[in-house]
Design a protein around this motif. Structure first.
Motif, PDB file in Angstrom:
ATOM      1  N   THR A   2       0.839  -1.189   0.000  1.00 29.72           N
ATOM      2  CA  THR A   2       0.000   0.000   0.000  1.00 29.72           C
ATOM      3  C   THR A   2       0.882   1.249   0.000  1.00 29.72           C
ATOM      4  O   THR A   2       2.073   1.190   0.296  1.00 29.72           O
ATOM      5  N   ASP A   3       0.277   2.370  -0.325  1.00 33.70           N
ATOM      6  CA  ASP A   3       1.026   3.623  -0.370  1.00 33.70           C
ATOM      7  C   ASP A   3       1.502   3.983   1.036  1.00 33.70           C
ATOM      8  O   ASP A   3       0.688   4.106   1.956  1.00 33.70           O
ATOM      9  N   PRO A   4       2.817   4.159   1.239  1.00 34.48           N
ATOM     10  CA  PRO A   4       3.336   4.431   2.584  1.00 34.48           C
ATOM     11  C   PRO A   4       2.868   5.774   3.150  1.00 34.48           C
ATOM     12  O   PRO A   4       2.712   5.916   4.364  1.00 34.48           O
ATOM     13  N   PHE A   5       2.650   6.746   2.287  1.00 34.02           N
ATOM     14  CA  PHE A   5       2.175   8.050   2.759  1.00 34.02           C
ATOM     15  C   PHE A   5       0.752   7.920   3.302  1.00 34.02           C
ATOM     16  O   PHE A   5       0.437   8.445   4.376  1.00 34.02           O
ATOM     17  N   ASP A   6      -0.092   7.177   2.565  1.00 29.50           N
ATOM     18  CA  ASP A   6      -1.464   6.957   3.019  1.00 29.50           C
ATOM     19  C   ASP A   6      -1.488   6.118   4.292  1.00 29.50           C
ATOM     20  O   ASP A   6      -2.256   6.396   5.208  1.00 29.50           O
ATOM     21  N   THR A   7      -0.650   5.107   4.338  1.00 28.53           N
ATOM     22  CA  THR A   7      -0.611   4.217   5.503  1.00 28.53           C
ATOM     23  C   THR A   7      -0.326   5.001   6.779  1.00 28.53           C
ATOM     24  O   THR A   7      -0.967   4.773   7.809  1.00 28.53           O
ATOM     25  N   LEU A   8       0.630   5.920   6.706  1.00 25.56           N
ATOM     26  CA  LEU A   8       0.993   6.689   7.900  1.00 25.56           C
ATOM     27  C   LEU A   8       0.225   8.007   8.009  1.00 25.56           C
ATOM     28  O   LEU A   8       0.369   8.726   8.999  1.00 25.56           O
ATOM     29  N   ALA A  52      -0.419  -2.922  11.700  1.00 24.34           N
ATOM     30  CA  ALA A  52       0.853  -2.601  12.369  1.00 24.34           C
ATOM     31  C   ALA A  52       2.035  -2.962  11.467  1.00 24.34           C
ATOM     32  O   ALA A  52       3.009  -2.196  11.370  1.00 24.34           O
ATOM     33  N   ILE A  53       1.950  -4.086  10.799  1.00 25.06           N
ATOM     34  CA  ILE A  53       3.012  -4.500   9.873  1.00 25.06           C
ATOM     35  C   ILE A  53       3.107  -3.500   8.726  1.00 25.06           C
ATOM     36  O   ILE A  53       4.204  -3.088   8.332  1.00 25.06           O
ATOM     37  N   ASP A  57       6.332  -1.225   7.698  1.00 23.08           N
ATOM     38  CA  ASP A  57       6.882  -1.238   6.340  1.00 23.08           C
ATOM     39  C   ASP A  57       6.893   0.174   5.757  1.00 23.08           C
ATOM     40  O   ASP A  57       7.873   0.592   5.132  1.00 23.08           O
ATOM     41  N   ALA A  58       5.805   0.903   5.956  1.00 25.05           N
ATOM     42  CA  ALA A  58       5.716   2.274   5.444  1.00 25.05           C
ATOM     43  C   ALA A  58       6.795   3.152   6.068  1.00 25.05           C
ATOM     44  O   ALA A  58       7.409   3.980   5.380  1.00 25.05           O
ATOM     45  N   ARG A  63      11.510   6.541   5.679  1.00 26.08           N
ATOM     46  CA  ARG A  63      12.729   6.961   6.364  1.00 26.08           C
ATOM     47  C   ARG A  63      13.913   7.021   5.395  1.00 26.08           C
ATOM     48  O   ARG A  63      14.821   7.823   5.554  1.00 26.08           O
ATOM     49  N   ASP A  64      13.905   6.166   4.379  1.00 21.72           N
ATOM     50  CA  ASP A  64      14.998   6.093   3.416  1.00 21.72           C
ATOM     51  C   ASP A  64      14.704   7.017   2.234  1.00 21.72           C
ATOM     52  O   ASP A  64      13.696   6.850   1.553  1.00 21.72           O
ATOM     53  N   PRO A  65      15.562   7.998   1.968  1.00 25.05           N
ATOM     54  CA  PRO A  65      15.278   8.951   0.892  1.00 25.05           C
ATOM     55  C   PRO A  65      15.086   8.313  -0.483  1.00 25.05           C
ATOM     56  O   PRO A  65      14.261   8.763  -1.268  1.00 25.05           O
ATOM     57  N   ILE A  66      15.843   7.274  -0.789  1.00 25.46           N
ATOM     58  CA  ILE A  66      15.704   6.623  -2.094  1.00 25.46           C
ATOM     59  C   ILE A  66      14.336   5.965  -2.200  1.00 25.46           C
ATOM     60  O   ILE A  66      13.609   6.149  -3.187  1.00 25.46           O
ATOM     61  N   ARG A  67      13.968   5.210  -1.203  1.00 30.49           N
ATOM     62  CA  ARG A  67      12.673   4.520  -1.236  1.00 30.49           C
ATOM     63  C   ARG A  67      11.510   5.511  -1.161  1.00 30.49           C
ATOM     64  O   ARG A  67      10.468   5.300  -1.771  1.00 30.49           O
ATOM     65  N   ARG A  68      11.703   6.614  -0.429  1.00 29.76           N
ATOM     66  CA  ARG A  68      10.671   7.649  -0.352  1.00 29.76           C
ATOM     67  C   ARG A  68      10.472   8.284  -1.732  1.00 29.76           C
ATOM     68  O   ARG A  68       9.349   8.478  -2.193  1.00 29.76           O
TER      69      ARG A  68
END
Length: 178
Positions: A2-8, A52-53, A57-58, A63-68
């Motif tokens: 899922t989209d990490p921005f939406d998740t958090l 929670a998982i 993951d998000a 946290r990592d600029p490349i993955r972000r």
């Protein structure tokens, strides 16, 4: 995934406030902690565990600029990852090869000061590249065509990161020899 921005529940942007991101993750982790669902039905416990998982993951992604950056590119419909990136320029490849040769010479000569200087120079280059990526995202405003420029910067950042990993490994090796 899922989209990490939406998740958090954070705004999708490259220049995230990492302190606020950490706080958001902690709050979400507390809310989804298994102890809060100990008396809940099994389906609800599984759902909370899954969320929670996803939150963990998000967090790793953001946290990592490349993955972000890759997550932002994905949101904009731009091919991402090393496969989607343009090949590094010959000038960058030559520069990295020369830097690696210099690092190898410093390691062979067990010259920690020279190794540290090379590492410091590459850290400064990493910061400049991150600033350039941030600027490219701001200028592109989610325009997929304009975001193509981010791909070259991500490729450069990957080379820089690999070099810094080599510096760390050499520094650890030299520390173990003492």
């Amino acid at each position: 995934m899922t989209d990490p921005f939406d998740t958090l529940g954070v705004e999708p942007r490259f220049d995230l406030d990492l302190g606020a991101l950490e706080q958001r993750h902690r709050d979400l982790s507390r809310a989804l902690h298994p102890d809060r669902y100990a008396g809940a039905p099994a389906a609800e416990r599984r759902l909370a565990l899954g969320r929670a998982i996803e939150a963990n993951d998000a967090m790793r992604v953001l946290r990592d600029p490349i993955r972000r950056a890759e997550a932002l590119l994905q949101r904009a419909g731009v091919a991402r990852g090393e496969e989607g990136e343009k090949k590094a320029s010959p000038a960058l490849l030559m520069e990295m090869m020369e830097s690696r040769e210099e690092l190898a010479e410093a390691a062979k000569g067990r010259d920690p000061a020279r190794i540290a200087r090379l590492g410091s120079a590459m850290l400064a280059r990493e910061q400049a590249t991150l600033t350039a990526i941030q600027g490219a995202f701001a200028a592109a405003k989610n325009d997929a065509e304009q975001l193509q420029g981010v791909l070259a910067l991500l490729s450069e950042l990957r080379y820089i990161r690999r070099f810094l990993e080599e510096v760390s490994a050499i520094e650890e090796e030299l520390a173990d020899l003492k």
